[in-house]
Design an enzyme around this catalytic site. Structure first.
Site, mmCIF file in Angstrom:
data_model
loop_
_atom_site.group_PDB
_atom_site.id
_atom_site.type_symbol
_atom_site.label_atom_id
_atom_site.label_comp_id
_atom_site.label_asym_id
_atom_site.label_seq_id
_atom_site.Cartn_x
_atom_site.Cartn_y
_atom_site.Cartn_z
ATOM 1 N N ASP A 194 49.372 -30.341 87.387
ATOM 2 C CA ASP A 194 48.138 -29.781 87.942
ATOM 3 C C ASP A 194 47.535 -30.662 89.036
ATOM 4 O O ASP A 194 46.510 -30.306 89.605
ATOM 5 C CB ASP A 194 47.108 -29.584 86.815
ATOM 6 C CG ASP A 194 45.887 -28.789 87.258
ATOM 7 O OD1 ASP A 194 46.057 -27.803 88.020
ATOM 8 O OD2 ASP A 194 44.768 -29.146 86.865
ATOM 9 N N SER A 216 41.820 -24.448 90.151
ATOM 10 C CA SER A 216 42.930 -23.743 89.523
ATOM 11 C C SER A 216 42.429 -22.461 88.876
ATOM 12 O O SER A 216 41.344 -22.435 88.282
ATOM 13 C CB SER A 216 43.580 -24.632 88.459
ATOM 14 O OG SER A 216 44.022 -25.850 89.015
ATOM 15 N N GLN A 266 51.575 -21.869 89.641
ATOM 16 C CA GLN A 266 50.118 -21.960 89.576
ATOM 17 C C GLN A 266 49.498 -21.165 90.720
ATOM 18 O O GLN A 266 50.047 -21.128 91.827
ATOM 19 C CB GLN A 266 49.670 -23.422 89.666
ATOM 20 C CG GLN A 266 48.164 -23.620 89.510
ATOM 21 C CD GLN A 266 47.766 -25.088 89.592
ATOM 22 O OE1 GLN A 266 48.163 -25.787 90.507
ATOM 23 N NE2 GLN A 266 46.994 -25.550 88.624
#
Length: 285
Positions: A194, A216, A266
């Site tokens: 991430d 995100s 993502q």
């Protein structure tokens, strides 16, 4: 700071855990840590011979760093070969993150995988942190992770496009040796995935002075083969799409000997101050 401390949870009662997160963006919890702690909570309700093979998470609201997060585990299914867990991360009575994770007992089967992309080894490459910002979670990332850019001299890690959109490569590993616990190594990879992934979408538009707001939206990881997060992994990323302020990025983790151990996708929202808008309060960093 020991990396394990970032993923340590306090068990409150059956299927209920409590943890504290450091910041990603200033004063806001780092999403990769929330996802990693959620996976720790899910795995803590299972036998050691069940290993996570996939997770899917949604960032719902911004988490705070000045109070704990409660992780509620739902034991959705326990089968002979597979088990499923759902986790909701709650702060101030509201969900900030939700996770679905699937676990499997290892099986023998035929195998194939994509080839590892060409990349220089990590030795002698610049540390990612040398070119990073000094606010937010950057000092903590630097304290617990080694990460080296296999790209341009600015340390952004960007590489020429191959027709699949902007791309970058990073070598990464934890600074400390971790115990022989597959769940902990999976959570470490989730944490790492991430840090720079969604920023791949923004590489063509970056400069040294422009400010951005990045959050995100959702995150998915598939674990293919055993690995150690305290040994060098090549994180190869590319972004096939960026539109409507949302960037989609995908990545692959390879060991130094070329084994594909995990894949990740993502989507995130990326905005600049010129948009005259701020991130909505329900979106996490």
């Amino acid at each position: 700071m020991p990396f394990q401390e970032l993923l340590t949870l306090e068990r409150l009662e059956a299927d209920l855990y409590r943890g504290v997160c450091h910041q990603g963006a200033p004063l806001l919890a780092f999403g990769g840590q929330v996802a990693g702690q959620s996976l720790i909570a899910a795995g803590s309700t299972l036998a050691d011979d069940l290993h996570v093979h996939s997770l899917h998470g949604y960032f719902i609201r911004a988490g705070r760093t000045d109070r704990p997060i409660i992780y509620q585990v739902d034991r959705t299914r326990d089968g002979r070969s597979f088990a499923t867990r759902r986790v909701v991360a709650v702060q101030d009575g509201k969900a900030v993150f939700s996770l679905s994770a699937s676990f499997q007992r290892p099986e023998q089967s035929p195998e194939h995988q994509a080839d590892m992309p060409d990349a220089p080894g990590p030795e002698g490459l610049p540390e990612l942190w040398e070119s990073g910002p000094r606010d937010g979670g950057w000092p903590i990332f630097e304290a617990v992770l080694e990460s080296r850019s296999a790209g341009d001299a600015l340390g952004h890690g960007r590489l020429p496009s191959t027709g699949q959109g902007p791309r970058q490569q990073l070598w990464v590993r934890t600074r400390e040796i971790l115990p022989d616990a597959p769940l902990l190594h999976a959570c470490a990879l989730t944490y790492v995935s991430d840090i720079r992934l969604v920023e791949t979408s923004d590489l063509p538009y970056m400069d040294d002075t422009g400010e951005r707001m990045i959050a995100s939206l959702d995150h998915a990881v598939w674990f293919h083969r055993p690995f150690r997060a305290d040994e060098w992994l090549l994180f190869a990323m590319e972004s096939p799409n960026y539109a409507s302020s949302r960037g989609l990025a995908r990545g692959q983790f390879f060991t130094r000997d070329g084994r594909l151990v995990a894949s990740v996708v993502q989507e995130g929202v990326i905005r600049r101050p010129t948009a005259a808008r701020s991130l909505p309060a329900e979106i996490s960093p």
